[in-house]
Design an enzyme around this catalytic site. Structure first.
Site, PDB file in Angstrom:
ATOM      1  N   ASP A 144       0.814  -1.209   0.000  1.00 52.01           N
ATOM      2  CA  ASP A 144       0.000   0.000   0.000  1.00 52.01           C
ATOM      3  C   ASP A 144       0.855   1.270   0.000  1.00 52.01           C
ATOM      4  O   ASP A 144       2.009   1.257   0.438  1.00 52.01           O
ATOM      5  CB  ASP A 144      -0.914   0.017   1.226  1.00 52.01           C
ATOM      6  N   LYS A 145       0.268   2.344  -0.445  1.00 51.20           N
ATOM      7  CA  LYS A 145       0.963   3.634  -0.510  1.00 51.20           C
ATOM      8  C   LYS A 145       1.613   3.993   0.819  1.00 51.20           C
ATOM      9  O   LYS A 145       2.783   4.384   0.862  1.00 51.20           O
ATOM     10  CB  LYS A 145      -0.029   4.735  -0.920  1.00 51.20           C
TER      11      LYS A 145
END
Length: 340
Positions: A144-145
């Site tokens: 994830d970011k």
């Protein structure tokens, strides 16, 4: 490379399908994966005695010599950007990077620039031989970011296929550090009463729960029954913080790798990640359990406290077993220091 035509001779008992036969007998130096060969066949780049075939299921026979025309890899329609990368390992086939929190892995409508792919296109500009006919890095997994840590990316078609198979077979070692609310314990009857949740020897939490997109919020994942994708997470407690303990540092490892898997599974068992705005929220902790500075650090931590710390796999070309570790990033390290 310039377009070239290679001869692929069927010298042994071949698979029935042409695409499988060409993948088996093509020269190693051509770096032709089966998926690449399928595309070439469908594009009319494969011929026998001058007759072009476009059906991958065409039958192959012993003694045939197929001519395969490999075009030059086309430029990838994404801008290369000079963004610093923390490179842990790199060779002609692949690259392992330690991604910082805040960086998106792949360009998307909301994040067209500043991604890991943009950075890799610049860093690997002269060493990308082409993934599926495009000069691009081969992304085989993502984090994830706002999750930091290790990612392996292919630079060639063969490496991409080899890594993808390992992820598909769940043979890649992936271990994460996560800071969660509370402490998952085998003595907790609430956890033990959840379907698919149990504790293994050594107080190792095991969660087997299918995941699918949330019915009303398509940006979220949710635990579902009799649907979705099979997902298994294991976790053990590394350290407890507070008197009584109100947060704990876990080592989590994946048998599968689904979107948001650790975040959803830990929230499912009642131990969501600190700082997780989607699955965790902000919890009120007992005022006297930790010093006020530590409680404030938890409240203000701006992202999910999750770090991809360990990555192990078989090199898709040399077949050497590789294993990498990345230390906690400064923000995560500072949070633990405040917790004491």
């Amino acid at each position: 490379m310039s377009p070239q035509t290679i001869a692929v001779e069927i010298t042994d008992a071949p698979p029935a399908r042409l695409d499988k036969a060409l993948a088996l007998f093509a020269p190693v130096e051509a770096q032709l994966s089966r998926s690449r060969i399928v595309k070439l066949i469908e594009q009319g780049a494969v011929a026998l005695d001058g007759a072009v075939v476009t059906e991958p299921k065409t039958k192959a026979a012993l003694g045939q010599v197929w001519m395969v025309t490999i075009g030059e890899a086309v430029e990838y329609n994404t801008v290369a950007e000079d963004i610093p990368l923390d490179v842990i390992f790199e060779d002609d086939a692949l690259i392992v990077v330690n991604k910082p929190a805040g960086m998106v892995v792949h360009p998307a409508p909301g994040s067209p620039n500043g991604t890991l792919v943009n950075a890799l296109l610049h860093h690997c500009a002269d060493s990308l031989s082409g993934i599926g006919g495009e000069k691009r890095p081969g992304i085989v997994h993502r984090i994830d970011k706002e999750t930091s840590g290790l990612l392996v990316v292919a630079k060639t078609d063969i490496a991409h296929q080899g890594l993808a198979k390992q992820f598909e077979k769940h043979t890649v070692e992936r271990r994460y550090n996560a800071l969660v609310y509370g402490v998952p314990e085998a003595s907790d009857p609430r956890i033990n009463g959840l379907p698919g949740v149990a504790f293994e020897q050594g107080n190792i939490l095991r969660v087997i729960a299918n995941l699918a997109r949330h019915k009303t919020d398509r940006q979220r994942q949710a635990v579902v029954k009799n649907a979705g994708r099979h997902a298994i997470t294991r976790a053990r407690v590394l350290e407890r913080f507070g008197k009584p303990a109100v947060v704990s540092l876990l080592e989590c490892w994946l048998e599968t790798g689904r979107t948001h898997q650790i975040r959803v599974h830990m929230a499912h068992v009642g131990h969501s990640l600190v700082g997780d705005p989607v699955y965790g929220g902000r919890r009120k902790l007992a005022k006297n359990a930790l010093p006020e500075a530590a409680l404030e650090a938890i409240r203000e931590f701006p992202r999910q406290a999750l770090h991809a710390a360990t990555l192990g796999f078989e090199h898709p070309v040399s077949h050497e077993m590789l294993r990498f570790e990345a230390p906690l990033p400064p923000d995560f390290e500072a949070l633990l220091k405040e917790l004491g």
